[in-house]
Write an enzyme that holds these catalytic residues in place. Sequence first.
Site, PDB file in Angstrom:
ATOM      1  N   ASP A  92       0.872  -1.170   0.000  1.00 26.70           N
ATOM      2  CA  ASP A  92       0.000   0.000   0.000  1.00 26.70           C
ATOM      3  C   ASP A  92       0.917   1.230   0.000  1.00 26.70           C
ATOM      4  O   ASP A  92       2.133   1.123   0.217  1.00 26.70           O
ATOM      5  CB  ASP A  92      -0.956  -0.018   1.206  1.00 26.70           C
ATOM      6  CG  ASP A  92      -2.166   0.901   0.978  1.00 26.70           C
ATOM      7  OD1 ASP A  92      -2.107   1.777   0.079  1.00 26.70           O
ATOM      8  OD2 ASP A  92      -3.174   0.772   1.698  1.00 26.70           O
TER       9      ASP A  92
HETATM   10  C1  BGC Z   1      -5.028   3.305   0.104  1.00 26.28           C
HETATM   11  C2  BGC Z   1      -5.105   2.351  -1.061  1.00 26.28           C
HETATM   12  C3  BGC Z   1      -4.899   3.106  -2.356  1.00 26.28           C
HETATM   13  C4  BGC Z   1      -3.575   3.848  -2.295  1.00 26.28           C
HETATM   14  C5  BGC Z   1      -3.270   4.642  -3.536  1.00 26.28           C
HETATM   15  C6  BGC Z   1      -3.777   4.157   0.063  1.00 26.28           C
HETATM   16  O1  BGC Z   1      -3.826   5.164   1.025  1.00 26.28           O
HETATM   17  O2  BGC Z   1      -5.077   2.601   1.317  1.00 26.28           O
HETATM   18  O3  BGC Z   1      -6.348   1.689  -1.064  1.00 26.28           O
HETATM   19  O4  BGC Z   1      -4.947   2.220  -3.431  1.00 26.28           O
HETATM   20  O5  BGC Z   1      -3.592   4.744  -1.199  1.00 26.28           O
HETATM   21  O6  BGC Z   1      -4.089   5.748  -3.638  1.00 26.28           O
END
Ligand code: BGC
Length: 819
Positions: free
Chosen positions: A327
């Site tokens: 993530d």
């Molecule tokens: C989120 C993800 C997301 C990523 C990119 C993170 O903060 O938890 O679900 O895909 O950001 O935006």
Amino acid sequence: MAPRSLSFVLLLVSYAVASNSSATVSASASAFSSSTPVTSSTSSTSSASTSTSGVSASVSTTSSMTSYLATETEPPVFPATDPLYPPPVSADPVIVPDFAPAWAAAYTKATSMISNFTIAQKVNITTGVGWANGLCVGNTPPVGNFPGLCLQDSPLGVRDTDLVTSFPAGITTASTWNRALMRARGLAIGQENRMKGVNVALGPMMNMGRIAQGGRNWEGFGADPFLSGETAYETILGLQAGGVQATAKHYINNEQEWKRTQESSNVDDRTEHEIYAQPFMRAVMAGVSSVMCSYNLINDTYACNNNKTLTDMMKREFGFQGFIQSDWSATMNILSAVAGLDMTMPGDITFDSGTSYFGQNLTDLVMNGTVSMQRLDDMATRIIGAWYYLHQDEDYPNATEVNAQSDHYLIVREIGAAGTVLLKNEGALPLDKPKSIVLVGSDAAPPVSGPNEYTDQGGDPSGILAMGWGSGTDNFTYLISPYEAIQARARVDQTSVFWNFDDWDLASAGNSVIGMETAIVFVNSDSGEGYITVDGNAGDRQNLSAWHQGDQLILAVAAQNNNTIVVTNSVGPLIIEPWVEHPNVTAIVWANLGGNEAGNAIADILYGAWNPSGKLPYTIAKSPTDYPAQLVTGGTAADILSINYTEGLFIDYRWFDAQNITPRYEFGFGLSYTTFEYSNLAIMAINPADSAQMDLVQNWEDGGATPIAQGSTTALWLHMPAYKVTFNVKNTGTLYGGEIPQLYIHHPLSAGEPPSVLKGFTNVEVSPGQTTSVSITLSRYDLSIWDVVRQGWAKPEGTITFSVGASSRDFRLSGTIPS
Ligand code: BGC
């Protein structure tokens, strides 16, 4: 009142599986017709085999019937192995796809491509170029003939761009319990991603609705692992058939937003396997290309550093062959590659820092032997392999300035209706040419300053709530509110329409409905990702009450009008005790989050253009404290919170059942404008076709656990249909409609399982007076429990029984699994 004839928006989903074309979905709304049954590839009501060969055994049922046990031969594993051409959707999937040959072919190409790459080049494949430093929120650089990847949110559409569709949220999709619609949505989202030049779509999101307040629950598929797993499975098959790589996220145990980067979810091994990992296991079975490890810790080790969950479970046990990405900024240190992380996203340690845990650090670790060359090759092969696996080396578009919407609004509208759950109806619905309607509440209205009033939808909604907030959103190209849809429909009936969108002036709300035939009150409840706080809600909801004093608004209207219909747009369960039993509340329509056609879908339900068939994907409790787990808050900036999953297997309805707590509306519940009767239950064993697997099957039958081996949990023999349950569903009402028969397993007491666990569902559509034959298959996996000591799946000792019915508490038929 006697409902009028219903008409349906027909969605014809067709998958073109011709060898040279990508799968396509075409959707078309039929002219409204009152009597034509819906015929589409969505329904599968294959008749029970009447073969009586084999052993006979008795099946106890609550209806009068002749029971029998017959055997039939196992269907083959689906021969086509290419993710662009998945098995056709079926209301009860009996085909288990085998993607191994497609992975093998892709790996061969990837191995060849990287064979001449330097260490630094291989490292570049694994290292993002920094936060939003390119077309997407994550990007990897070109290396040799590999053009690099564009990785983009979100689970419900393409984020940060225009001219795209805003699909209904995950929670709405799960509420349809309709695999064809799940698949169609996935495919359409996949196609829009491809048109926008996205290589890797960052969805679906499949964390469990463990706590009712969880901020991102609406992105996911509810509070049951089987329903979540099946929704994830169909969504991924659809997304990848559209050409984009799918990402199963957030792996794993990311069930609340508060301190998501500083909380350890402490979960026992059996609960992890049976509840939280199930959707991810199904994602692997759908051939998912990528998995995203989450921000949190699992049993005190960060998810992206967790060798147990990344390497042992995901890669060894599930046999996952794609790549694991972090993530955004969830990589914790330079050794995560050793634990099993394959790609760091967005690449920099903190956004725009210019530093990375991979990059030069990884090169150094490989050079000094801390990370083996074999591991680096594995990382690069997985990433390039996934790209070949989706054929993204062949003319993949890199355009962004395109209109990607096609006619996907039809899918949005149909899922919006099919994902709406009718909770109460005292004859108020469907509307029958009312003389007058008053729409009350801001949730009926278009948002004051347009559909995208806040970045990432991160603010207090001034109109209809059609998605939550955070990275799981996209920009609305347009948004149909109930006000617009109902007015347009009211014109047909020449109904007088009034409205009062002020949530705060209760006296005015009450006055506006006096003497009117129908009052419809719209309330909502929002939540989202923790980087945005809205009205004190730091992602997770602070409470389970409707926003904008919705309870008082409903009561103010119900006090003045004896035909008050409530429509909710909520990210999750609400406590509705203040008004649910009010005699003037004549109907409750649980509309979830409908995407850009939200208003039209609600109008379709209210007017009976769609006969409600949605079912709750979670329990609606009478009190917040009835739920087995609560949000954990507090902690200083430095603290790592401990979140102990002490309820174990007993999440949501499993807890209510075990503790004898009466919910307001149980998991799986939902009314229709017609009624259904269930009869003629039978079960038959299915003979394994593949004799090579017979030893494993026999071992399982004898109580042995599955072996500790590569891909042991996703082994095809374990998931092939082993039993076929058949029964009849009759439409005993006067209107055409759809029903969602559900199958719950009851394990022997000694197994330590909850009283009932969902292990099958299907969807049928039946004309009044007609009976349809239904089948639901069960695999050996469906009957197994995770044996912690033997580290495998095993059939519990004793008699396994099952029930078939209309919800987790409305069982109509029951039987016994033959031993
Ligand atoms: C989120 C993800 C997301 C990523 C990119 C993170 O903060 O938890 O679900 O895909 O950001 O935006």
